[in-house]
Design an enzyme around this catalytic site. Structure first.
Site, mmCIF file in Angstrom:
data_model
loop_
_atom_site.group_PDB
_atom_site.id
_atom_site.type_symbol
_atom_site.label_atom_id
_atom_site.label_comp_id
_atom_site.label_asym_id
_atom_site.label_seq_id
_atom_site.Cartn_x
_atom_site.Cartn_y
_atom_site.Cartn_z
ATOM 1 N N LYS A 116 43.581 42.161 35.038
ATOM 2 C CA LYS A 116 44.813 41.587 35.573
ATOM 3 C C LYS A 116 45.927 41.659 34.540
ATOM 4 O O LYS A 116 45.742 41.275 33.384
ATOM 5 C CB LYS A 116 44.589 40.120 35.959
ATOM 6 N N HIS A 167 38.376 32.142 37.263
ATOM 7 C CA HIS A 167 37.820 33.062 38.256
ATOM 8 C C HIS A 167 37.494 34.428 37.647
ATOM 9 O O HIS A 167 38.186 34.900 36.749
ATOM 10 C CB HIS A 167 38.824 33.302 39.384
ATOM 11 N N TYR A 196 50.787 39.082 39.504
ATOM 12 C CA TYR A 196 49.856 39.891 38.723
ATOM 13 C C TYR A 196 49.390 41.127 39.478
ATOM 14 O O TYR A 196 49.307 41.151 40.685
ATOM 15 C CB TYR A 196 48.660 39.067 38.242
ATOM 16 N N ASP A 219 37.088 25.354 42.854
ATOM 17 C CA ASP A 219 37.172 25.267 41.394
ATOM 18 C C ASP A 219 36.556 23.972 40.878
ATOM 19 O O ASP A 219 35.948 23.946 39.812
ATOM 20 C CB ASP A 219 38.617 25.407 40.936
#
Length: 181
Positions: A70, A61, A130, A168
């Protein structure tokens, strides 16, 4: 903390100092001044926490309009974490790096804006946390296929094929995906 640039130098593996005894352990997971010194000046605006079962793959992503950096870590279990350089002007464009992150090694990975990100759960389950440098914007999110032949990511698959979301599973091939300049 120890900061180590990986084969794509903008992606940094962070190993904290862990202080432990018979009572348990303590570690520092973030210090702004050190992070800026080794990773750059970024502000985090959102923290996320997910839990996934063995064989789950989330990603690849990225957000084109609101790119997110991130800072990722695993607090339960183990994952294989991957970053793919989506910056067309970068000498490492289209290359990937992957590391095992676990509750045991307590390492973190800095994935800067301009990268696609994914992880694959290798333990019975994993909790993944995260920090993000921009807010999640679902309308700007892109997904690249985990099994893209041009990327050739070497996933440590424990099953024949990972379990992925419909989004996905319908991800774009790298050659067709929008890139950063």
């Amino acid at each position: 903390m120890e900061y180590k640039a990986l084969s794509i130098p903008d992606v940094v593996l962070i190993t904290p100092k862990v202080f432990g005894d018979e009572r348990g352990f303590f570690l520092e997971t973030f210090r702004q001044s050190e992070f800026e010194k080794y990773c750059g000046q970024y502000t985090f605006v959102q923290d996320n926490h997910s839990k996934s079962a063995k064989g789950i793959l989330r990603g690849l992503h990225y957000q084109l309009e609101n790119p997110q950096g991130k800072l990722v870590r695993v607090t339960c279990g183990e994952v294989f974490d991957v970053a793919v350089d989506m910056r067309k002007s970068s000498p490492t464009f289209g290359q990937w790096v992957g590391v095992m992150l676990s509750e045991d090694n307590k390492q973190m990975l800095w994935v800067p804006p301009g990268f696609a990100h994914a992880f694959y759960v290798t333990s019975e389950e994993a909790e993944f946390q995260y920090k993000c440098t921009d807010y999640y914007a679902p309308g700007n999110e892109c997904s690249i296929r985990w099994d893209d032949p041009d990327l050739g990511i070497e996933w440590p698959l424990k099953t024949e094929a990972p379990k992925v979301s419909e989004k996905d599973g319908n991800g774009l091939f790298f050659r067709d995906a929008p890139h950063f300049e």
